[in-house]
Design an enzyme around this catalytic site. Structure first.
Site, short mmCIF file in Angstrom:
data_model
loop_
_atom_site.label_atom_id
_atom_site.label_comp_id
_atom_site.label_asym_id
_atom_site.label_seq_id
_atom_site.Cartn_x
_atom_site.Cartn_y
_atom_site.Cartn_z
N LYS A 86 -8.83 -10.42 7.26
CA LYS A 86 -8.50 -9.54 8.40
C LYS A 86 -9.63 -8.54 8.65
CE LYS A 86 -5.10 -6.52 7.68
NZ LYS A 86 -5.47 -5.11 7.98
N CYS B 225 -6.50 -8.93 3.21
CA CYS B 225 -7.52 -7.95 3.59
C CYS B 225 -8.86 -8.54 4.00
CB CYS B 225 -7.70 -6.97 2.44
SG CYS B 225 -6.27 -5.91 2.27
N GLU C 62 -7.44 2.84 1.63
CA GLU C 62 -7.07 2.38 0.28
C GLU C 62 -8.02 1.27 -0.14
OE1 GLU C 62 -5.68 -1.41 1.89
OE2 GLU C 62 -5.89 -0.90 -0.22
N VAL D 82 0.84 -1.20 0.00
CA VAL D 82 0.00 0.00 0.00
C VAL D 82 0.88 1.25 0.00
CG1 VAL D 82 -1.68 1.35 1.32
CG2 VAL D 82 -1.94 -1.13 1.14
C1 UDX Z 1 -9.27 -6.83 -1.67
C2 UDX Z 1 -10.21 -5.74 -2.15
O1 UDX Z 1 -10.63 -6.05 -3.49
C3 UDX Z 1 -9.49 -4.39 -2.15
O2 UDX Z 1 -10.40 -3.38 -2.51
C4 UDX Z 1 -8.95 -4.12 -0.74
O3 UDX Z 1 -8.26 -2.89 -0.70
C5 UDX Z 1 -8.01 -5.24 -0.34
O4 UDX Z 1 -8.71 -6.51 -0.38
P1 UDX Z 1 -7.36 -8.33 -2.65
O5 UDX Z 1 -7.56 -9.10 -1.39
O6 UDX Z 1 -5.98 -7.95 -3.03
O7 UDX Z 1 -8.24 -6.95 -2.60
O8 UDX Z 1 -7.90 -9.21 -3.87
P2 UDX Z 1 -9.33 -9.44 -4.53
O9 UDX Z 1 -9.15 -9.41 -5.98
O10 UDX Z 1 -10.35 -8.57 -3.92
O11 UDX Z 1 -9.67 -10.98 -4.12
C6 UDX Z 1 -9.76 -11.31 -2.77
C7 UDX Z 1 -10.08 -12.79 -2.70
O12 UDX Z 1 -11.43 -13.02 -3.14
C8 UDX Z 1 -9.19 -13.67 -3.57
O13 UDX Z 1 -8.85 -14.84 -2.83
C9 UDX Z 1 -10.09 -14.06 -4.74
O14 UDX Z 1 -9.78 -15.36 -5.23
C10 UDX Z 1 -11.46 -14.07 -4.09
N1 UDX Z 1 -12.56 -13.79 -5.02
C11 UDX Z 1 -12.62 -12.57 -5.62
C12 UDX Z 1 -13.53 -14.76 -5.24
O15 UDX Z 1 -13.46 -15.86 -4.69
N2 UDX Z 1 -14.57 -14.47 -6.07
C13 UDX Z 1 -14.68 -13.26 -6.69
O16 UDX Z 1 -15.64 -13.07 -7.45
C14 UDX Z 1 -13.67 -12.28 -6.47
#
Ligand code: UDX
Length: 439
Positions: A265, A262, A153, A14
């Site tokens: 947590k 994220c 963020e 971040v």
């Molecule tokens: C997330 C939020 O999207 C972001 O806005 C925040 O700031 C941080 O947390 P991130 O954890 O990096 O971002 O990835 P993201 O693409 O959101 O996916 C999170 C998890 O959800 C991944 O394990 C992904 O596989 C899962 N996921 C995502 C699903 O299982 N189905 C979906 O449709 C989308």
């Protein structure tokens, strides 16, 4: 417009992306961290984290972006100081703010006559007020003034640079017109709309947004599990739901649940906070419970074919919690590999980026494979945990050619059912019908 002098405390994904993007739009930025190796790497032109587009941003901004271990060097004449240090989960699920307050105290000591302190770390609602009060105590009698701003963020790993350069919105919590003016100048040259509000509301937007996304994933996974039972197809159901603009078609991909630094947590932190104030958010509690089971749902399916895994060769494709990153935090691979090993399976793993990180957990217990065919060689079963491009583009014939028994359990719905039906294999996925029959 005179560029603004900005310090960014914490150069994780971040802080580093924030520093790089703000330098990219022309501000003078100094990143400060406690990690000597990281600061050395950054000042020698390296990029310590895997984020597409970040090395290029760091390279082009070398004239107005430096890094240091010294808060005084970073903050002495800074107009704005971003706090982007970790807020790890405590055992009880609450957010640990020790790094935030340690950083704030360093800023209080190092800053000049006045500055705006921007809390970008994900913090419980009300933390900005606590930081403001703490700084007032530290600065009492020094004639120096600080205003604390909340600026959460919304960066997703793997797309963090793009997410900040083209954010759908920038949430800014301020308590004065002056702080608002300063923040408007910080973000003036980025295209995103700035949404100003009070500090506590800005802090709540972060938790409410992330938890809603986690809830959406947990919900579609529960619908998928019902589809499995009732013979509906979750891909079509999600397509039908997503066509309603009130629902939206994003974050409706059924699978083995969410991982990352994220969602796990932030859901626990919000559930803890709401429970602490006797306003338990039950929907978030449900999302946490649903996700914990969903992460290991392929194991349950595997037992439809094998009563135990003793001596089975199992290929695991994908270790990172999602494609585009080497991050293993809360990744389903950690839960599933632990169960497979404990059950006596011989586990072969492949991942394009996360294998080095995985070796920190399992240096010798699994076989690390340089290619997908190598991982599949003589396997009795294959679990797909991360939808990497190399997995998505794989010719399904490879499963048949390489595996002893082509049983593919896909946790990320990588392949079209009609394509898999053209091959002599058994293919299970989430919320869709099974293809093929066990021989
Ligand atoms: C997330 C939020 O999207 C972001 O806005 C925040 O700031 C941080 O947390 P991130 O954890 O990096 O971002 O990835 P993201 O693409 O959101 O996916 C999170 C998890 O959800 C991944 O394990 C992904 O596989 C899962 N996921 C995502 C699903 O299982 N189905 C979906 O449709 C989308």
């Amino acid at each position: 417009m005179r560029t603004i002098r900005i310090a960014v405390a914490g150069t994780g994904y971040v802080g580093l992306v924030t520093a790089a993007v703000l330098a990219h739009v022309g501000h003078d930025v100094v990143g400060v961290d406690v990690d000597e190796e990281r600061v050395r790497t950054l000042n020698s032109g390296g990029c310590p984290i895997f984020e597409p587009g970040l090395p290029e941003l760091l390279e082009e901004s070398r004239d107005n972006l430096t890094f240091t271990l010294d808060y005084r060097e970073a903050c002495a004449d800074a107009d704005v100081v971003f706090i982007a240090v970790p807020t790890p989960e405590r055992v009880d699920g609450s957010a640990n703010l020790k790094y935030v307050f340690a950083s704030v105290e360093q800023v209080a000591e190092a800053m000049g006559s006045s500055c705006v302190v921007v809390v970008k770390s994900t913090v419980p609602i009300g933390t900005g007020d606590r930081v403001q009060r703490h700084l007032a105590t530290l600065l009492a009698g020094t004639g120096r003034e600080v205003e604390v701003v909340a600026n959460p963020e919304f960066l997703s790993q793997g797309t963090a640079v793009k997410d900040m350069l083209h954010a759908s919105r920038v949430i800014i919590g301020v308590e004065s017109e002056r702080a608002r003016e300063v923040m408007a100048r910080v973000y003036a040259d980025l295209p995103s709309p700035l949404l100003f509000m009070e500090r506590r509301s800005a802090e709540m937007v972060k938790y409410a947004s992330n938890n809603f996304l986690a809830l959406k994933i947990a919900y579609i996974n529960e619908i998928a599990n019902l589809c499995d039972l009732l013979g509906a197809d979750i891909d079509d159901v999600a397509r039908g739901m997503g066509a309603d603009p009130r629902i939206g078609d994003k974050f409706l991909r059924a699978g083995i649940g969410y991982g990352g630094s994220c969602f796990p947590k932030d859901t626990k932190a919000l559930h803890w906070l709401s429970s602490f104030h006797d306003r338990e958010i039950k929907t978030v509690k449900a999302a946490i419970e649903v996700n914990a089971v969903q992460k290991i749902s392929l194991i349950k399916r595997a037992h439809r074919y094998h009563s135990d895994f003793e001596g089975l060769t199992v290929a695991v494709l994908g270790l990172a919690f999602k494609p585009g990153t080497d991050d293993l935090r809360e990744a389903p691979s950690l839960d599933n590999v632990a169960i497979l090993l404990d059950a006596g399976a011989d586990v072969r793993v492949w991942d394009p980026y996360a294998m080095d990180n995985f070796k920190r957990f399992y240096p010798d217990e699994v076989t690390y494979c340089a290619s997908i065919p190598e991982a599949l060689a003589d396997a009795d079963m294959c679990l797909i945990l991360t939808e990497w491009p190399d997995v998505l583009s794989l010719d399904p014939a490879v499963f048949v050619e390489q595996m002893r028994h082509p049983l593919v359990l896909d946790g990320r719905n990588c392949y079209a059912l009609d394509e898999m039906a053209r091959h002599a294999l058994v293919y299970e996925s989430i919320g869709r019908r099974t293809v093929g029959t066990a021989r």
